[in-house]
Design a protein around this motif. Structure first.
Motif, PDB file in Angstrom:
ATOM      1  N   THR A  88       0.835  -1.195   0.000  1.00 33.04           N
ATOM      2  CA  THR A  88       0.000   0.000   0.000  1.00 33.04           C
ATOM      3  C   THR A  88       0.873   1.250   0.000  1.00 33.04           C
ATOM      4  O   THR A  88       1.959   1.255   0.589  1.00 33.04           O
ATOM      5  N   ILE A  89       0.393   2.293  -0.657  1.00 31.76           N
ATOM      6  CA  ILE A  89       1.140   3.548  -0.795  1.00 31.76           C
ATOM      7  C   ILE A  89       0.280   4.680  -0.240  1.00 31.76           C
ATOM      8  O   ILE A  89      -0.803   4.961  -0.769  1.00 31.76           O
ATOM      9  N   PRO A  90       0.729   5.332   0.833  1.00 31.13           N
ATOM     10  CA  PRO A  90      -0.101   6.378   1.450  1.00 31.13           C
ATOM     11  C   PRO A  90      -0.139   7.648   0.602  1.00 31.13           C
ATOM     12  O   PRO A  90       0.750   7.912  -0.207  1.00 31.13           O
ATOM     13  N   ASN A  91      -1.178   8.441   0.818  1.00 28.76           N
ATOM     14  CA  ASN A  91      -1.314   9.737   0.165  1.00 28.76           C
ATOM     15  C   ASN A  91      -0.211  10.660   0.675  1.00 28.76           C
ATOM     16  O   ASN A  91      -0.145  10.946   1.875  1.00 28.76           O
ATOM     17  N   PRO A  92       0.672  11.129  -0.204  1.00 31.85           N
ATOM     18  CA  PRO A  92       1.797  11.936   0.258  1.00 31.85           C
ATOM     19  C   PRO A  92       1.447  13.405   0.476  1.00 31.85           C
ATOM     20  O   PRO A  92       2.263  14.162   1.031  1.00 31.85           O
ATOM     21  N   ASN A  93       0.278  13.819   0.038  1.00 30.46           N
ATOM     22  CA  ASN A  93      -0.091  15.224   0.162  1.00 30.46           C
ATOM     23  C   ASN A  93      -0.311  15.595   1.618  1.00 30.46           C
ATOM     24  O   ASN A  93      -0.867  14.820   2.393  1.00 30.46           O
ATOM     25  N   GLN A  94       0.116  16.790   1.981  1.00 31.12           N
ATOM     26  CA  GLN A  94      -0.005  17.237   3.359  1.00 31.12           C
ATOM     27  C   GLN A  94      -1.479  17.231   3.779  1.00 31.12           C
ATOM     28  O   GLN A  94      -2.312  17.873   3.145  1.00 31.12           O
ATOM     29  N   GLY A  95      -1.766  16.497   4.832  1.00 34.90           N
ATOM     30  CA  GLY A  95      -3.136  16.395   5.286  1.00 34.90           C
ATOM     31  C   GLY A  95      -3.985  15.460   4.457  1.00 34.90           C
ATOM     32  O   GLY A  95      -5.184  15.304   4.707  1.00 34.90           O
ATOM     33  N   ALA A 148      -5.631  12.121   2.996  1.00 36.07           N
ATOM     34  CA  ALA A 148      -6.059  10.861   3.600  1.00 36.07           C
ATOM     35  C   ALA A 148      -6.045   9.753   2.563  1.00 36.07           C
ATOM     36  O   ALA A 148      -6.125   9.999   1.361  1.00 36.07           O
ATOM     37  N   GLY A 149      -5.978   8.526   3.046  1.00 37.51           N
ATOM     38  CA  GLY A 149      -6.122   7.378   2.177  1.00 37.51           C
ATOM     39  C   GLY A 149      -4.831   6.827   1.616  1.00 37.51           C
ATOM     40  O   GLY A 149      -3.722   7.288   1.930  1.00 37.51           O
ATOM     41  N   PHE A 150      -4.993   5.840   0.741  1.00 34.99           N
ATOM     42  CA  PHE A 150      -3.857   5.142   0.151  1.00 34.99           C
ATOM     43  C   PHE A 150      -4.329   4.452  -1.122  1.00 34.99           C
ATOM     44  O   PHE A 150      -5.536   4.334  -1.377  1.00 34.99           O
ATOM     45  N   VAL A 151      -3.386   4.003  -1.923  1.00 37.25           N
ATOM     46  CA  VAL A 151      -3.667   3.123  -3.051  1.00 37.25           C
ATOM     47  C   VAL A 151      -2.896   1.826  -2.817  1.00 37.25           C
ATOM     48  O   VAL A 151      -2.079   1.740  -1.899  1.00 37.25           O
ATOM     49  N   ALA A 152      -3.155   0.802  -3.632  1.00 43.63           N
ATOM     50  CA  ALA A 152      -2.550  -0.511  -3.370  1.00 43.63           C
ATOM     51  C   ALA A 152      -2.071  -1.163  -4.657  1.00 43.63           C
ATOM     52  O   ALA A 152      -2.606  -0.901  -5.737  1.00 43.63           O
ATOM     53  N   ILE A 153      -1.065  -2.007  -4.504  1.00 43.01           N
ATOM     54  CA  ILE A 153      -0.562  -2.821  -5.603  1.00 43.01           C
ATOM     55  C   ILE A 153      -0.522  -4.271  -5.127  1.00 43.01           C
ATOM     56  O   ILE A 153       0.020  -4.564  -4.053  1.00 43.01           O
ATOM     57  N   VAL A 154      -1.121  -5.150  -5.903  1.00 43.22           N
ATOM     58  CA  VAL A 154      -0.997  -6.589  -5.645  1.00 43.22           C
ATOM     59  C   VAL A 154      -0.087  -7.144  -6.735  1.00 43.22           C
ATOM     60  O   VAL A 154      -0.423  -7.105  -7.919  1.00 43.22           O
ATOM     61  N   ARG A 155       1.080  -7.614  -6.341  1.00 44.89           N
ATOM     62  CA  ARG A 155       2.029  -8.194  -7.300  1.00 44.89           C
ATOM     63  C   ARG A 155       1.934  -9.705  -7.233  1.00 44.89           C
ATOM     64  O   ARG A 155       2.110 -10.314  -6.166  1.00 44.89           O
ATOM     65  N   ILE A 156       1.674 -10.328  -8.362  1.00 41.02           N
ATOM     66  CA  ILE A 156       1.498 -11.775  -8.436  1.00 41.02           C
ATOM     67  C   ILE A 156       2.590 -12.358  -9.328  1.00 41.02           C
ATOM     68  O   ILE A 156       2.780 -11.911 -10.467  1.00 41.02           O
ATOM     69  N   GLN A 157       3.307 -13.328  -8.809  1.00 41.50           N
ATOM     70  CA  GLN A 157       4.311 -14.027  -9.604  1.00 41.50           C
ATOM     71  C   GLN A 157       3.651 -15.181 -10.360  1.00 41.50           C
ATOM     72  O   GLN A 157       2.624 -15.707  -9.927  1.00 41.50           O
ATOM     73  N   GLN A 158       4.245 -15.545 -11.476  1.00 41.28           N
ATOM     74  CA  GLN A 158       3.767 -16.737 -12.175  1.00 41.28           C
ATOM     75  C   GLN A 158       3.885 -17.932 -11.240  1.00 41.28           C
ATOM     76  O   GLN A 158       4.918 -18.152 -10.612  1.00 41.28           O
ATOM     77  N   SER A 159       2.824 -18.702 -11.115  1.00 43.07           N
ATOM     78  CA  SER A 159       2.805 -19.818 -10.183  1.00 43.07           C
ATOM     79  C   SER A 159       3.401 -21.060 -10.822  1.00 43.07           C
ATOM     80  O   SER A 159       3.175 -21.342 -12.002  1.00 43.07           O
ATOM     81  N   MET A 160       4.126 -21.821 -10.005  1.00 42.28           N
ATOM     82  CA  MET A 160       4.698 -23.080 -10.469  1.00 42.28           C
ATOM     83  C   MET A 160       3.752 -24.257 -10.233  1.00 42.28           C
ATOM     84  O   MET A 160       4.070 -25.385 -10.598  1.00 42.28           O
ATOM     85  N   ILE A 161       2.605 -23.992  -9.603  1.00 44.46           N
ATOM     86  CA  ILE A 161       1.642 -25.074  -9.385  1.00 44.46           C
ATOM     87  C   ILE A 161       0.284 -24.698  -9.989  1.00 44.46           C
ATOM     88  O   ILE A 161      -0.763 -25.101  -9.491  1.00 44.46           O
TER      89      ILE A 161
END
Length: 407
Positions: A111-118, A120-133
Protein backbone atom coordinates in the motif's frame (compact mmCIF):
# COMPACT_ATOMS: atom_id res chain seq x y z
CA UNK A 1 4.55 -5.78 -14.38
CA UNK A 2 6.16 -2.59 -13.13
CA UNK A 3 9.92 -2.87 -13.19
CA UNK A 4 10.70 -1.40 -9.77
CA UNK A 5 10.69 -3.15 -6.43
CA UNK A 6 7.34 -2.56 -4.77
CA UNK A 7 8.90 -0.61 -1.93
CA UNK A 8 10.39 1.85 -4.44
CA UNK A 9 7.10 2.68 -6.20
CA UNK A 10 5.67 6.04 -5.15
CA UNK A 11 2.34 7.77 -5.63
CA UNK A 12 4.11 10.07 -8.08
CA UNK A 13 5.11 7.07 -10.19
CA UNK A 14 1.47 5.95 -10.40
CA UNK A 15 0.25 9.45 -11.23
CA UNK A 16 2.79 9.52 -14.04
CA UNK A 17 1.31 6.29 -15.45
CA UNK A 18 -2.07 8.01 -15.65
CA UNK A 19 -0.69 11.17 -17.20
CA UNK A 20 1.13 9.41 -20.03
CA UNK A 21 -1.73 6.98 -20.59
CA UNK A 22 0.05 3.66 -20.01
CA UNK A 23 -2.42 0.99 -21.21
CA UNK A 24 -3.38 -2.26 -19.55
CA UNK A 25 -1.53 -5.28 -20.88
CA UNK A 26 -0.82 -8.91 -20.13
CA UNK A 27 1.18 -8.07 -17.00
CA UNK A 28 -0.66 -4.91 -15.89
CA UNK A 29 -4.25 -4.35 -14.76
CA UNK A 30 -5.92 -1.22 -13.32
CA UNK A 31 -8.82 -1.13 -10.85
CA UNK A 32 -10.24 2.28 -9.99
CA UNK A 33 -12.03 0.77 -7.01
CA UNK A 34 -11.83 -2.58 -5.23
CA UNK A 35 -13.83 -2.80 -2.03
CA UNK A 36 -13.16 -6.09 -0.17
CA UNK A 37 -16.55 -5.75 1.49
CA UNK A 38 -18.45 -6.17 -1.79
CA UNK A 39 -19.09 -9.63 -3.20
CA UNK A 40 -18.65 -8.56 -6.82
CA UNK A 41 -15.32 -6.92 -6.00
CA UNK A 42 -14.14 -10.04 -4.16
CA UNK A 43 -14.84 -12.12 -7.27
CA UNK A 44 -13.00 -9.61 -9.47
CA UNK A 45 -9.96 -9.70 -7.17
CA UNK A 46 -9.71 -13.50 -7.30
CA UNK A 47 -10.35 -13.49 -11.05
CA UNK A 48 -7.47 -11.09 -11.67
CA UNK A 49 -4.91 -12.63 -9.32
CA UNK A 50 -5.52 -16.18 -10.59
CA UNK A 51 -5.28 -14.99 -14.20
CA UNK A 52 -1.86 -13.47 -13.47
CA UNK A 53 -0.67 -16.55 -11.56
CA UNK A 54 -1.81 -18.89 -14.35
CA UNK A 55 0.01 -16.88 -17.02
CA UNK A 56 3.20 -14.88 -16.57
CA UNK A 57 2.54 -12.87 -13.42
CA UNK A 58 1.83 -9.17 -13.15
CA UNK A 59 0.69 -6.18 -11.12
CA UNK A 60 -2.88 -5.29 -10.15
CA UNK A 61 -2.98 -1.54 -9.42
CA UNK A 62 -5.90 -0.52 -7.17
CA UNK A 63 -7.00 3.12 -7.12
CA UNK A 64 -5.74 3.85 -10.64
CA UNK A 65 -8.19 4.57 -13.48
CA UNK A 66 -7.97 2.66 -16.74
CA UNK A 67 -6.79 5.04 -19.52
CA UNK A 68 -10.06 4.33 -21.37
CA UNK A 69 -12.01 5.70 -18.38
CA UNK A 70 -9.94 8.84 -17.75
CA UNK A 71 -12.45 11.07 -19.54
CA UNK A 72 -15.11 10.54 -16.87
CA UNK A 73 -12.97 9.47 -13.89
CA UNK A 74 -10.24 12.08 -14.24
CA UNK A 75 -6.49 11.86 -13.92
CA UNK A 76 -6.36 11.60 -10.13
CA UNK A 77 -5.66 8.56 -7.99
CA UNK A 78 -8.71 7.19 -6.18
CA UNK A 79 -7.54 7.14 -2.56
CA UNK A 80 -8.90 4.30 -0.41
CA UNK A 81 -10.27 5.81 2.82
CA UNK A 82 -12.77 3.25 4.17
CA UNK A 83 -10.07 0.99 5.65
CA UNK A 84 -6.71 1.36 7.33
CA UNK A 85 -3.75 0.08 5.32
CA UNK A 86 -3.35 -2.99 7.55
CA UNK A 87 -7.09 -3.77 7.46
CA UNK A 88 -7.14 -3.55 3.69
CA UNK A 89 -4.16 -5.85 3.25
CA UNK A 90 -5.58 -8.42 5.66
CA UNK A 91 -8.95 -8.43 3.91
CA UNK A 92 -7.35 -8.91 0.48
CA UNK A 93 -5.14 -11.69 1.84
CA UNK A 94 -8.17 -13.47 3.29
CA UNK A 95 -10.09 -13.22 0.01
CA UNK A 96 -7.14 -14.63 -1.95
CA UNK A 97 -6.52 -17.38 0.62
CA UNK A 98 -10.11 -18.58 0.72
CA UNK A 99 -11.01 -17.96 -2.92
CA UNK A 100 -8.22 -19.77 -4.77
CA UNK A 101 -7.50 -23.45 -5.30
CA UNK A 102 -4.74 -24.50 -5.00
CA UNK A 103 -4.26 -21.69 -2.51
CA UNK A 104 -2.32 -18.86 -4.09
CA UNK A 105 0.82 -17.82 -2.24
CA UNK A 106 3.05 -16.30 -4.93
CA UNK A 107 1.94 -12.73 -4.33
CA UNK A 108 2.55 -9.70 -2.15
CA UNK A 109 0.41 -6.68 -1.33
CA UNK A 110 1.84 -3.18 -0.99
CA UNK A 111 0.00 0.00 0.00
CA UNK A 112 1.14 3.55 -0.79
CA UNK A 113 -0.10 6.38 1.45
CA UNK A 114 -1.31 9.74 0.17
CA UNK A 115 1.80 11.94 0.26
CA UNK A 116 -0.09 15.22 0.16
CA UNK A 117 -0.01 17.24 3.36
CA UNK A 118 -3.14 16.40 5.29
CA UNK A 119 -4.14 13.94 2.58
CA UNK A 120 -6.06 10.86 3.60
CA UNK A 121 -6.12 7.38 2.18
CA UNK A 122 -3.86 5.14 0.15
CA UNK A 123 -3.67 3.12 -3.05
CA UNK A 124 -2.55 -0.51 -3.37
CA UNK A 125 -0.56 -2.82 -5.60
CA UNK A 126 -1.00 -6.59 -5.64
CA UNK A 127 2.03 -8.19 -7.30
CA UNK A 128 1.50 -11.78 -8.44
CA UNK A 129 4.31 -14.03 -9.60
CA UNK A 130 3.77 -16.74 -12.17
CA UNK A 131 2.81 -19.82 -10.18
CA UNK A 132 4.70 -23.08 -10.47
CA UNK A 133 1.64 -25.07 -9.39
CA UNK A 134 -0.92 -23.57 -11.74
CA UNK A 135 -3.66 -23.73 -12.80
CA UNK A 136 -5.40 -21.99 -9.91
CA UNK A 137 -9.18 -21.74 -9.99
CA UNK A 138 -11.45 -19.02 -8.62
CA UNK A 139 -13.53 -20.89 -6.07
CA UNK A 140 -15.65 -17.87 -5.07
CA UNK A 141 -17.24 -17.64 -8.53
CA UNK A 142 -20.00 -19.77 -10.02
CA UNK A 143 -18.55 -22.81 -11.75
CA UNK A 144 -15.16 -22.26 -10.09
CA UNK A 145 -13.52 -21.15 -13.37
CA UNK A 146 -9.88 -21.00 -14.39
CA UNK A 147 -8.62 -17.71 -15.82
CA UNK A 148 -5.69 -16.67 -17.98
CA UNK A 149 -4.45 -13.40 -19.46
CA UNK A 150 -3.36 -11.98 -22.78
CA UNK A 151 -2.90 -8.48 -24.20
CA UNK A 152 -6.67 -8.01 -24.29
CA UNK A 153 -7.10 -8.79 -20.58
CA UNK A 154 -8.55 -11.68 -18.60
CA UNK A 155 -10.32 -14.65 -20.17
CA UNK A 156 -11.71 -18.02 -19.05
CA UNK A 157 -9.78 -21.12 -20.02
CA UNK A 158 -11.32 -23.40 -22.57
CA UNK A 159 -10.83 -27.16 -22.39
CA UNK A 160 -7.67 -27.20 -24.51
CA UNK A 161 -6.00 -24.39 -22.54
CA UNK A 162 -6.80 -26.11 -19.26
CA UNK A 163 -5.42 -29.37 -20.61
CA UNK A 164 -2.13 -27.66 -21.52
CA UNK A 165 -1.82 -26.25 -18.00
CA UNK A 166 -2.45 -29.64 -16.41
CA UNK A 167 0.11 -31.29 -18.68
CA UNK A 168 2.67 -28.68 -17.59
CA UNK A 169 1.93 -29.46 -13.93
CA UNK A 170 2.33 -33.18 -14.64
CA UNK A 171 5.71 -32.41 -16.23
CA UNK A 172 6.87 -30.72 -13.02
CA UNK A 173 5.87 -33.78 -11.00
CA UNK A 174 7.76 -36.05 -13.40
CA UNK A 175 10.90 -33.89 -13.20
CA UNK A 176 10.87 -33.92 -9.40
CA UNK A 177 10.37 -37.69 -9.28
CA UNK A 178 13.15 -38.19 -11.82
CA UNK A 179 15.52 -35.99 -9.80
CA UNK A 180 14.74 -37.89 -6.59
CA UNK A 181 15.19 -41.30 -8.21
CA UNK A 182 18.52 -40.26 -9.73
CA UNK A 183 19.90 -38.77 -6.53
CA UNK A 184 18.82 -41.68 -4.32
CA UNK A 185 20.37 -44.19 -6.72
CA UNK A 186 23.65 -42.25 -6.72
CA UNK A 187 23.70 -41.94 -2.93
CA UNK A 188 23.13 -45.68 -2.56
CA UNK A 189 25.99 -46.27 -5.01
CA UNK A 190 28.30 -43.94 -3.08
CA UNK A 191 28.35 -41.33 -5.85
CA UNK A 192 28.09 -38.35 -3.50
CA UNK A 193 29.63 -34.86 -3.22
CA UNK A 194 31.41 -35.88 0.00
CA UNK A 195 32.85 -39.18 1.22
CA UNK A 196 29.93 -41.36 2.26
CA UNK A 197 29.75 -44.97 3.38
CA UNK A 198 26.54 -46.54 2.11
CA UNK A 199 24.22 -47.82 4.80
CA UNK A 200 21.11 -46.89 6.79
CA UNK A 201 20.41 -43.18 6.28
CA UNK A 202 17.69 -40.55 6.17
CA UNK A 203 17.75 -38.12 3.26
CA UNK A 204 15.91 -34.82 3.18
CA UNK A 205 15.39 -33.11 -0.17
CA UNK A 206 14.17 -29.51 -0.21
CA UNK A 207 13.05 -28.73 -3.76
CA UNK A 208 11.77 -25.32 -4.93
CA UNK A 209 9.44 -25.65 -7.93
CA UNK A 210 11.45 -22.88 -9.58
CA UNK A 211 14.46 -25.21 -9.82
CA UNK A 212 12.85 -26.76 -12.90
CA UNK A 213 11.90 -23.53 -14.64
CA UNK A 214 13.71 -20.73 -16.42
CA UNK A 215 14.49 -18.92 -13.19
CA UNK A 216 17.77 -17.23 -12.24
CA UNK A 217 20.17 -19.13 -10.03
CA UNK A 218 20.03 -18.61 -6.29
CA UNK A 219 22.65 -16.22 -4.94
CA UNK A 220 25.11 -18.36 -2.97
CA UNK A 221 27.95 -15.84 -2.99
CA UNK A 222 29.79 -15.58 0.34
CA UNK A 223 29.38 -11.82 0.70
CA UNK A 224 31.59 -10.15 3.28
CA UNK A 225 32.29 -13.31 5.26
CA UNK A 226 33.23 -16.70 3.91
CA UNK A 227 30.06 -18.77 3.73
CA UNK A 228 30.11 -21.88 5.90
CA UNK A 229 27.37 -23.64 3.98
CA UNK A 230 24.10 -24.95 5.29
CA UNK A 231 24.21 -26.92 8.55
CA UNK A 232 24.22 -30.70 8.56
CA UNK A 233 20.97 -32.58 9.05
CA UNK A 234 21.48 -32.86 12.83
CA UNK A 235 19.81 -31.52 15.93
CA UNK A 236 21.53 -28.57 17.57
CA UNK A 237 22.25 -30.49 20.79
CA UNK A 238 24.48 -32.95 18.92
CA UNK A 239 27.23 -30.34 18.49
CA UNK A 240 27.79 -31.77 15.01
CA UNK A 241 25.63 -29.61 12.78
CA UNK A 242 28.49 -27.73 11.13
CA UNK A 243 31.46 -29.23 9.36
CA UNK A 244 33.70 -28.12 6.52
CA UNK A 245 32.12 -26.15 3.69
CA UNK A 246 33.61 -25.97 0.22
CA UNK A 247 32.57 -25.04 -3.27
CA UNK A 248 31.87 -27.67 -5.88
CA UNK A 249 30.46 -27.76 -9.40
CA UNK A 250 26.86 -27.91 -8.14
CA UNK A 251 27.11 -25.20 -5.47
CA UNK A 252 28.30 -25.55 -1.87
CA UNK A 253 28.66 -28.75 0.14
CA UNK A 254 29.11 -28.92 3.91
CA UNK A 255 30.40 -32.22 5.27
CA UNK A 256 31.71 -33.75 8.48
CA UNK A 257 33.50 -37.00 9.28
CA UNK A 258 32.33 -39.24 12.11
CA UNK A 259 34.39 -41.99 13.74
CA UNK A 260 33.24 -45.38 14.99
CA UNK A 261 34.83 -47.32 17.80
CA UNK A 262 36.71 -49.43 15.22
CA UNK A 263 38.18 -46.17 13.83
CA UNK A 264 36.37 -46.39 10.49
CA UNK A 265 35.30 -42.99 9.23
CA UNK A 266 32.18 -42.00 7.38
CA UNK A 267 30.77 -38.66 6.39
CA UNK A 268 27.46 -36.84 6.32
CA UNK A 269 26.80 -33.84 4.14
CA UNK A 270 24.42 -31.11 3.07
CA UNK A 271 24.59 -30.10 -0.60
CA UNK A 272 23.21 -26.73 -1.66
CA UNK A 273 22.57 -26.56 -5.38
CA UNK A 274 22.82 -23.35 -7.39
CA UNK A 275 19.10 -23.50 -8.25
CA UNK A 276 18.07 -23.70 -4.57
CA UNK A 277 17.67 -27.46 -4.18
CA UNK A 278 19.04 -28.87 -0.93
CA UNK A 279 20.11 -32.45 -0.25
CA UNK A 280 20.85 -33.36 3.37
CA UNK A 281 21.97 -36.85 4.44
CA UNK A 282 21.78 -38.06 8.04
CA UNK A 283 23.04 -41.45 9.21
CA UNK A 284 24.45 -40.86 12.69
CA UNK A 285 21.40 -41.94 14.68
CA UNK A 286 20.78 -44.99 12.49
CA UNK A 287 24.33 -46.30 12.93
CA UNK A 288 24.83 -45.74 16.65
CA UNK A 289 26.76 -48.81 17.78
CA UNK A 290 25.87 -48.15 21.42
CA UNK A 291 22.32 -49.19 20.56
CA UNK A 292 21.93 -52.85 19.57
CA UNK A 293 18.45 -52.36 18.15
CA UNK A 294 17.91 -51.11 14.59
CA UNK A 295 15.82 -48.07 15.40
CA UNK A 296 15.38 -44.34 15.04
CA UNK A 297 13.74 -42.32 17.79
CA UNK A 298 10.60 -40.35 17.01
CA UNK A 299 11.63 -37.52 19.34
CA UNK A 300 15.16 -37.47 17.92
CA UNK A 301 13.76 -37.17 14.42
CA UNK A 302 11.46 -34.38 15.60
CA UNK A 303 14.43 -32.50 17.09
CA UNK A 304 16.42 -32.79 13.86
CA UNK A 305 13.54 -31.42 11.79
CA UNK A 306 12.73 -28.71 14.34
CA UNK A 307 16.32 -27.45 14.30
CA UNK A 308 17.06 -27.73 10.58
CA UNK A 309 13.84 -26.91 8.70
CA UNK A 310 14.05 -23.21 9.74
CA UNK A 311 17.66 -23.09 8.48
CA UNK A 312 16.90 -24.57 5.09
CA UNK A 313 13.65 -22.74 4.39
CA UNK A 314 14.95 -19.53 5.94
CA UNK A 315 17.93 -19.60 3.57
CA UNK A 316 15.60 -19.83 0.57
CA UNK A 317 13.23 -17.19 1.93
CA UNK A 318 16.11 -14.74 2.46
CA UNK A 319 17.00 -15.14 -1.21
CA UNK A 320 13.38 -14.66 -2.29
CA UNK A 321 13.10 -18.12 -3.84
CA UNK A 322 9.47 -18.43 -4.90
CA UNK A 323 7.20 -20.98 -3.27
CA UNK A 324 5.94 -23.67 -3.49
CA UNK A 325 8.74 -25.75 -2.05
CA UNK A 326 8.49 -29.52 -1.75
CA UNK A 327 10.11 -31.45 1.11
CA UNK A 328 10.76 -35.18 0.69
CA UNK A 329 12.16 -37.59 3.26
CA UNK A 330 13.65 -40.90 2.17
CA UNK A 331 14.86 -43.81 4.32
CA UNK A 332 17.49 -45.93 2.56
CA UNK A 333 18.99 -49.30 3.55
CA UNK A 334 16.64 -49.17 6.55
CA UNK A 335 14.45 -52.24 6.01
CA UNK A 336 13.74 -53.83 9.38
CA UNK A 337 14.24 -50.63 11.37
CA UNK A 338 11.62 -49.60 13.91
CA UNK A 339 10.50 -46.18 15.10
CA UNK A 340 10.97 -45.77 18.84
CA UNK A 341 7.80 -44.21 20.26
CA UNK A 342 9.17 -44.23 23.78
CA UNK A 343 11.70 -46.05 25.91
CA UNK A 344 10.03 -49.42 25.41
CA UNK A 345 7.32 -48.81 22.82
CA UNK A 346 8.11 -49.58 19.18
CA UNK A 347 6.36 -49.47 15.82
CA UNK A 348 6.33 -52.22 13.21
CA UNK A 349 9.48 -52.65 11.13
CA UNK A 350 10.00 -50.67 7.94
CA UNK A 351 9.13 -53.01 5.09
CA UNK A 352 11.48 -51.84 2.30
CA UNK A 353 15.07 -50.82 1.56
CA UNK A 354 14.08 -47.49 -0.01
CA UNK A 355 11.08 -45.57 1.31
CA UNK A 356 10.52 -42.15 -0.26
CA UNK A 357 7.63 -40.60 1.65
CA UNK A 358 4.95 -38.28 0.22
CA UNK A 359 6.05 -34.67 0.19
CA UNK A 360 5.17 -31.84 2.52
CA UNK A 361 4.41 -28.78 0.40
CA UNK A 362 5.30 -25.29 1.59
CA UNK A 363 2.82 -23.00 -0.15
CA UNK A 364 3.97 -19.89 1.69
CA UNK A 365 6.87 -18.86 3.93
CA UNK A 366 4.18 -17.72 6.38
CA UNK A 367 3.33 -21.38 7.06
CA UNK A 368 4.47 -22.17 10.63
CA UNK A 369 7.45 -24.51 10.72
CA UNK A 370 5.57 -26.62 13.27
CA UNK A 371 2.92 -27.45 10.64
CA UNK A 372 5.53 -28.49 8.08
CA UNK A 373 7.33 -30.70 10.60
CA UNK A 374 4.07 -32.30 11.68
CA UNK A 375 3.23 -33.10 8.04
CA UNK A 376 6.62 -34.80 7.58
CA UNK A 377 6.35 -36.77 10.81
CA UNK A 378 2.84 -37.88 9.91
CA UNK A 379 4.24 -39.55 6.78
CA UNK A 380 7.05 -41.15 8.80
CA UNK A 381 4.45 -42.47 11.26
CA UNK A 382 2.44 -44.08 8.48
CA UNK A 383 5.56 -45.52 6.78
CA UNK A 384 6.28 -47.47 9.98
CA UNK A 385 2.80 -49.00 9.97
CA UNK A 386 0.97 -46.71 12.40
CA UNK A 387 -2.53 -45.29 11.99
CA UNK A 388 -3.80 -41.85 12.92
CA UNK A 389 -1.88 -38.81 14.12
CA UNK A 390 1.38 -39.35 16.07
CA UNK A 391 0.75 -36.21 18.11
CA UNK A 392 -2.61 -37.58 19.24
CA UNK A 393 -1.00 -40.90 20.16
CA UNK A 394 2.25 -39.69 21.73
CA UNK A 395 1.44 -36.13 22.74
CA UNK A 396 3.06 -32.87 21.68
CA UNK A 397 6.79 -33.47 21.09
CA UNK A 398 7.88 -30.31 22.92
CA UNK A 399 5.95 -31.39 26.02
CA UNK A 400 7.61 -34.82 25.93
CA UNK A 401 11.04 -33.29 25.47
CA UNK A 402 10.42 -31.06 28.46
CA UNK A 403 9.37 -34.07 30.54
CA UNK A 404 12.57 -35.87 29.48
CA UNK A 405 14.78 -32.86 30.24
CA UNK A 406 15.75 -32.44 26.58
CA UNK A 407 14.03 -29.14 25.82
Amino acid sequence: MLSSDLEDISAEDLERLIEIGVPERTELEFKYMLDPGREGHKKNLVKEVTSFANTSGGDLLIGIPDPDDVDHLGLSLNWITDYTRDEYKLKLEDIIRTGTQPQLSSHEIHTIPNPNQGGAGFVAIVRIQQSMISPHRATNSSGKPFYGRNSAGTYSYDVEQLREQLIEQYRLTEEIESFLADRIAKIRAGNTPAPYETGPSIILHVIPATAFGLQPEVDISPGENEMKGLPLFHRNSSGSHYGRARRNVDGIVNSKDFQRDDEDLWSEYTQLYRDGRIEAVHSFHLRNERVEEDRVGFLTLYEILRDRIPDYLGFLADRKVQTPIFLYMTFIESKGYVLAKGRRNRTDRLDRDVATLPSATVESYDTPYSEIIKDLLQEVWHAFGEFGDPYDTLGEPEDRLSENGRR
